[in-house]
Design a protein around this motif. Sequence first.
Motif, short mmCIF file in Angstrom:
data_model
loop_
_atom_site.label_atom_id
_atom_site.label_comp_id
_atom_site.label_asym_id
_atom_site.label_seq_id
_atom_site.Cartn_x
_atom_site.Cartn_y
_atom_site.Cartn_z
N ASN A 39 -3.71 7.40 2.43
CA ASN A 39 -3.28 5.76 1.89
C ASN A 39 -5.06 5.96 1.19
O ASN A 39 -5.62 6.61 0.80
CB ASN A 39 -3.07 5.22 2.50
CG ASN A 39 -4.26 5.32 3.62
OD1 ASN A 39 -5.28 5.52 3.42
ND2 ASN A 39 -4.03 5.07 5.33
N ASP A 44 -4.37 -0.93 -4.95
CA ASP A 44 -4.56 0.07 -4.50
C ASP A 44 -5.61 1.20 -5.07
O ASP A 44 -7.44 1.46 -4.40
CB ASP A 44 -3.55 1.65 -4.00
CG ASP A 44 -2.63 1.35 -3.04
OD1 ASP A 44 -3.19 0.37 -2.23
OD2 ASP A 44 -1.77 1.65 -2.79
N THR A 79 -1.10 12.20 7.08
CA THR A 79 -1.23 10.81 6.50
C THR A 79 -2.59 10.17 5.38
O THR A 79 -3.13 9.85 5.53
CB THR A 79 -0.88 9.85 6.74
OG1 THR A 79 0.23 10.06 8.30
CG2 THR A 79 -0.71 8.09 5.96
N MET A 115 0.92 -1.47 -0.25
CA MET A 115 0.03 0.42 0.05
C MET A 115 1.39 0.89 -0.43
O MET A 115 1.53 1.58 0.94
CB MET A 115 -0.99 0.18 1.15
CG MET A 115 -1.31 1.07 1.34
SD MET A 115 -2.56 1.27 2.12
CE MET A 115 -4.18 -0.52 2.06
N LYS A 116 0.60 2.53 -0.52
CA LYS A 116 1.46 3.57 -0.77
C LYS A 116 0.58 4.23 -0.03
O LYS A 116 -0.88 4.71 0.13
CB LYS A 116 0.80 4.10 -2.24
CG LYS A 116 1.79 2.78 -3.75
CD LYS A 116 1.95 3.41 -4.62
CE LYS A 116 2.71 2.38 -5.20
NZ LYS A 116 3.26 2.81 -6.94
N PHE A 117 1.29 5.24 0.35
CA PHE A 117 1.06 6.70 1.58
C PHE A 117 1.33 8.08 0.79
O PHE A 117 2.40 8.13 0.48
CB PHE A 117 0.39 6.17 2.65
CG PHE A 117 1.99 5.75 3.76
CD1 PHE A 117 2.72 7.04 3.67
CD2 PHE A 117 3.01 4.95 3.46
CE1 PHE A 117 3.84 7.07 4.48
CE2 PHE A 117 4.02 4.49 4.25
CZ PHE A 117 4.37 5.63 5.12
#
Length: 642
Positions: free
Chosen positions: A119, A162, A117, A24-26
């Motif tokens: 996500n 995602d 943050t 997962m990208k954030f």
Amino acid sequence: MWGFRVYAYYNSVEEEVHHLLGKMKFMKLGSKPDSFQADGNNVRYVASELATDVIVVVDDIKFHLHKFPLLSKSACLQKLVATANEANNNEVDISDIPGGPSAFETCAKFCYGMTVTLNAYNVVAARCAAEYLGMHESVEKGNFVYKIDVFISSSILRSWKDSIIVLQTTKSLLPMSEELKVASHCIEAIATKACVDVSKVDWSYTYNRKKLPEENGNDPNWNGVRTRAVPKDWWVEDLCELEIDFYKRCIMTIKTKAILSNEVIGEALKAYAYRRLSGFSKGMIQSGNVGKYRSIVDAVVWLLPAEKGSVSCSFLLKLLKAAIIVDSGDMVKAQLVRRIGQQLEEASVNDILIRAPEGESTMYDVDMVHKIIEEFLMQDKNAETDVPEEHEVVEIRRPGVLSDASKLMVAKLMDGYLTEIAKDHNLHVAKFVDLAKLVSGISRPTHDGLYRAIDMYLMEHQAISKSERKKICKLMDCRKLSVDACMHAVQNERLPLRVVVQVLFFEQVRVAAASGSSTPDLPRGLKDLNNGSRRSSRSAATNPEEDWDAVATAEELKALKGELAALRLSNGVGGSERNGSDKAAITKMKGLLKSKKIFAKLFTSKGGQGENSGSDSSESVGSAVLEETKSTPSRNRRNSVS
């Protein structure tokens, strides 16, 4: 000067895009610590030496904040605060903001320069809230909307999982998520990746059907290099996480690209139905939201590739059973019936055992299977096309498309199906006979399966009339019963005497053909019996026709069984001894027939005295077999087809 320092303090923003465990990208924005605090359940405030000067109400939560950081980035709050100031009020209500209190707090923290943050789970809510608040570049460069859009396009949409997660979150944020085209962009990204050549798939995906740990990222020894080829349907399980509306749009987009095969699309639809329809694998739907299940069934049917064979017949029949349970429309059922009929030879008996709707007295929906068989047989009819030619209409015919193998498989399938539905005590004779007659035109090497079905029906429906029993038994051809079936039939107390004698006679013909000897002509009475001619009463006390349609007595069956056994033994001897044994068997059969009161009348009536010969002049079944035996004895060799 003070105002500038405050502005500089709250506008100090740092941003980073990270990968979480390679999956997962954030994105992390801002550098200031999170100073939002709670006072009970309904109050949120920023811990600061500066007193708050505006209250923002979102649902039942009040945020005590500072005007400057908010107004410097939000065009919406600028207007609302200005209106509140005119009314000497420091409170503004934005309860209709997408994403609710949580999304607003994220936007507020960005305004303060606190760490935020983002996500896949919260980015859409933040984007919709930022749009609502008017946090655009026209208000301030590098504003929240711009940064979120960059994160979505450069990171989220490049990630397979995602993109799926983000698409799922857009549903709760309608209609704004659609207006911002977030859902559309996700669907396009998903479809594009699904159509990528498998050699270029280097990202994580779910594929549990073959239990490959390295393909699911669960292998501790996996070094990141795939040792096995990526399957063509690698993507189907991940898409099962989507609700039906988004799933439908994804499959439609994938089909539009015309890259993947129909079989892969079919596999995707099968996986989705098994995942989303509880009990589907067992041909049923467990209790739940019927409306939701109906929308799933209807969508899956609508998405089926048009090409035959893209999905299995078994899957189509499961869909039909589900469509009946959830009460789908007639068009959905009709489409499934048509497609099932096109590949019915693939089905098993269990596949076509469709439960009757609630309220029906019968156990199975025989009418639905009747329609399916009609669709199957429709393929073999000559297509008639009217083509105008000058002032005339020319009829063009094309040959049927069904192979003999397909027909035979369906005939055997129907034999098995008839055997199963025959156990239903409420199944009417007419439905049983009509269904059997549908496939009567298909030539079968053996009628053993049909005999089993007839025997099962007679066993479960012993109260039927003689005429109904006769009608059922007419469905089978005694000449096509194997030796084992003949042995069973001769001692079957449920069969009419007419059928038992026919079986005995044709077994005699078979024995004679196998031994190479000639077969004597069939007595007139047996010819009439085979032709089914109706005769007048032979005496005031007896109706021979009814006697023939009555079931055989135990004594008669015992005698006939002995004769059949003798005939079979005669086939095992050779030369002149075999011929003599065969003649002896024939003599014994005649003696047996004459020894019975009813059989004796067949022979005494050979001259036709006291009998109305009737108008039936067709050749008897027995005569036909005799002629065939004389001309081509090799075609009558014994064979048993199970």
